[in-house]
Design a protein around this motif. Structure first.
Motif, PDB file in Angstrom:
ATOM      1  N   ARG A  75       0.868  -1.184   0.000  1.00 39.72           N
ATOM      2  CA  ARG A  75       0.000   0.000   0.000  1.00 39.72           C
ATOM      3  C   ARG A  75       0.898   1.225   0.000  1.00 39.72           C
ATOM      4  O   ARG A  75       2.000   1.201   0.570  1.00 39.72           O
ATOM      5  CB  ARG A  75      -0.966   0.005   1.177  1.00 39.72           C
ATOM      6  N   PRO A  76       0.444   2.332  -0.653  1.00 41.55           N
ATOM      7  CA  PRO A  76       1.259   3.541  -0.703  1.00 41.55           C
ATOM      8  C   PRO A  76       1.433   4.107   0.702  1.00 41.55           C
ATOM      9  O   PRO A  76       0.534   3.993   1.532  1.00 41.55           O
ATOM     10  CB  PRO A  76       0.424   4.498  -1.560  1.00 41.55           C
ATOM     11  N   VAL A  77       2.604   4.707   0.966  1.00 41.17           N
ATOM     12  CA  VAL A  77       2.842   5.346   2.259  1.00 41.17           C
ATOM     13  C   VAL A  77       2.326   6.781   2.159  1.00 41.17           C
ATOM     14  O   VAL A  77       2.711   7.510   1.245  1.00 41.17           O
ATOM     15  CB  VAL A  77       4.347   5.325   2.592  1.00 41.17           C
ATOM     16  N   ASN A  78       1.437   7.170   3.098  1.00 34.40           N
ATOM     17  CA  ASN A  78       0.821   8.503   3.048  1.00 34.40           C
ATOM     18  C   ASN A  78       1.856   9.618   2.952  1.00 34.40           C
ATOM     19  O   ASN A  78       2.789   9.673   3.746  1.00 34.40           O
ATOM     20  CB  ASN A  78      -0.031   8.746   4.297  1.00 34.40           C
TER      21      ASN A  78
ATOM     22  N   LYS B 154       6.540   5.865  -2.405  1.00 34.64           N
ATOM     23  CA  LYS B 154       6.989   4.801  -1.509  1.00 34.64           C
ATOM     24  C   LYS B 154       5.870   3.809  -1.201  1.00 34.64           C
ATOM     25  O   LYS B 154       4.708   4.182  -1.045  1.00 34.64           O
ATOM     26  CB  LYS B 154       7.523   5.418  -0.219  1.00 34.64           C
ATOM     27  N   LEU B 155       6.253   2.517  -1.099  1.00 35.46           N
ATOM     28  CA  LEU B 155       5.270   1.462  -0.871  1.00 35.46           C
ATOM     29  C   LEU B 155       5.625   0.660   0.362  1.00 35.46           C
ATOM     30  O   LEU B 155       6.794   0.264   0.531  1.00 35.46           O
ATOM     31  CB  LEU B 155       5.238   0.518  -2.080  1.00 35.46           C
ATOM     32  N   LYS B 156       4.651   0.434   1.223  1.00 30.21           N
ATOM     33  CA  LYS B 156       4.868  -0.446   2.366  1.00 30.21           C
ATOM     34  C   LYS B 156       4.507  -1.880   1.963  1.00 30.21           C
ATOM     35  O   LYS B 156       3.501  -2.106   1.295  1.00 30.21           O
ATOM     36  CB  LYS B 156       3.997   0.001   3.549  1.00 30.21           C
ATOM     37  N   VAL B 157       5.344  -2.842   2.360  1.00 31.40           N
ATOM     38  CA  VAL B 157       5.089  -4.249   2.017  1.00 31.40           C
ATOM     39  C   VAL B 157       4.200  -4.874   3.091  1.00 31.40           C
ATOM     40  O   VAL B 157       4.582  -4.942   4.256  1.00 31.40           O
ATOM     41  CB  VAL B 157       6.413  -5.048   1.907  1.00 31.40           C
ATOM     42  N   LEU B 158       3.017  -5.339   2.685  1.00 29.41           N
ATOM     43  CA  LEU B 158       2.063  -5.922   3.632  1.00 29.41           C
ATOM     44  C   LEU B 158       2.072  -7.447   3.607  1.00 29.41           C
ATOM     45  O   LEU B 158       1.615  -8.090   4.545  1.00 29.41           O
ATOM     46  CB  LEU B 158       0.648  -5.447   3.296  1.00 29.41           C
ATOM     47  N   GLY B 159       2.548  -8.021   2.519  1.00 29.40           N
ATOM     48  CA  GLY B 159       2.509  -9.481   2.414  1.00 29.40           C
ATOM     49  C   GLY B 159       2.927  -9.921   1.035  1.00 29.40           C
ATOM     50  O   GLY B 159       3.552  -9.149   0.295  1.00 29.40           O
ATOM     51  N   ARG B 160       2.571 -11.157   0.686  1.00 33.51           N
ATOM     52  CA  ARG B 160       2.901 -11.645  -0.646  1.00 33.51           C
ATOM     53  C   ARG B 160       1.853 -12.644  -1.145  1.00 33.51           C
ATOM     54  O   ARG B 160       1.181 -13.318  -0.348  1.00 33.51           O
ATOM     55  CB  ARG B 160       4.290 -12.287  -0.664  1.00 33.51           C
TER      56      ARG B 160
END
Lengths: 211, 211
Positions: free
Chosen positions: A179-182, A187-193
């Motif tokens: 998900r995009p970082v506010n 920048k993208l935060k990794v939540l899973g795969r």
């Protein structure tokens, strides 16, 4: 499809004795044909039974494709995603290989110190590096990884079907779920795969009626 | 499930505006409630719509799991298997790596001169060998492969669901599809392969209503 007990009985009879006329089915169930008519109409329209004049009812060979597709389309990436498996961008190729064996995964997400996605490294990338002849302990994993913006990603809201299509079309083993970082640009935060293993697992669950 | 165009329209309206009464649906379609009644009955009995008194129709949240499972169970390995990717048992590890890159596969089947299965070698096996430090050009692939009888196999008649379960349970990427060679004891002919990619592909086809 919610079948009534009587509809289940009809299917069982047709499975065993089809093609069979409505009269014969009615006789087996001790019912009149008129009573059976709505059930037979529903089973036929649902694509479970087929009827042929002067032959009778038999199980449809045409699968209930639309309904299966409808069910599959409802499942979202967020419902089934696995935990992210990450490595820091500063790690060596050797460390990436060790971590891949220890965690028993096929793909690692490469992240910066704040956990934002920088790249993706696959078993294939590591194998290529390993036979390349360089010093794997000194080579940073960032040299061999696929980097942004070339990484194929997915999001928790995306249907799993779309994610699976990306895996096939782009010939990758895994997609980072991000998900995009506010307020931090791209920048993208990794939540899973989501991997081919996740999809295979889901397939088994669907086949067992568990999903 | 074979839906009529009107039934598809009803689903679209309920998706957009549900919960919605049959009167409102009828008004949108310029039809009488009486005309709609059989369609609404079928969609409700098929588990696609649900109805609540004084609320109206809405899309069912309960998935038609049993039917999906039923469809999945019908698919056999023989219907979807891919071509076998093989290498001779006498080949070197280096040759196996090259062949893996050229054919872009994750697993190779190792066969004897008559095409009978001797072993299976994965990207992971090759990566392990590559960082092991030996001479890959001289090391035979038979040294690092998984060999019979430890290979998990499948047959054309096996349901794909069972094959997918084997992939998950035994944590492998691919299964050779085999049949016994007549009158030659335990020898197996390699007919093809089922991989996590095959399953992911099938999932996409099912989701698109193509399978």
């Amino acid at each position: 499809m919610q079948l009534s007990p009587r509809q289940e009985q009809i299917i069982a009879i047709v499975k065993r004795s089809g093609p069979i006329t409505s009269q014969q089915i009615a006789a087996e169930l001790n019912l009149t044909r008129a009573t059976l008519r709505p059930d037979l109409a529903i089973l036929t329209m649902a694509g479970i039974l087929e009827a042929r004049p002067r032959v009778g009812y038999f199980l449809s060979s045409k699968p209930s494709q639309a309904l299966v597709a409808e069910e599959i389309k409802k499942i979202r990436v967020g419902d089934i995603k696995g935990l992210p498996r990450v490595i820091r961008a500063g790690a060596s190729v050797y460390e990436a290989i060790v971590s891949m064996f220890l965690e028993d995964v096929g793909t690692l997400m490469v992240v910066d110190d704040e956990g934002h996605l920088e790249g993706v490294v696959s078993r294939k990338d590591l194998l290529k590096a390993a036979i390349g002849g360089g010093d794997l302990q000194k080579m940073p994993v960032s040299v061999i990884m696929t980097r942004m913006p070339n990484i194929i990603c997915t999001t928790p809201d995306e249907p799993v079907l779309a994610a699976a299509r990306k895996i096939i079309e782009h010939e990758v083993d895994a997609l980072p779920v991000v998900r995009p970082v506010n307020g931090q640009g791209k920048k993208l935060k990794v939540l899973g795969r989501i991997t081919k293993t996740t999809i295979t697992n889901l397939f088994v669950e669907l086949g067992e009626g568990r999903s």
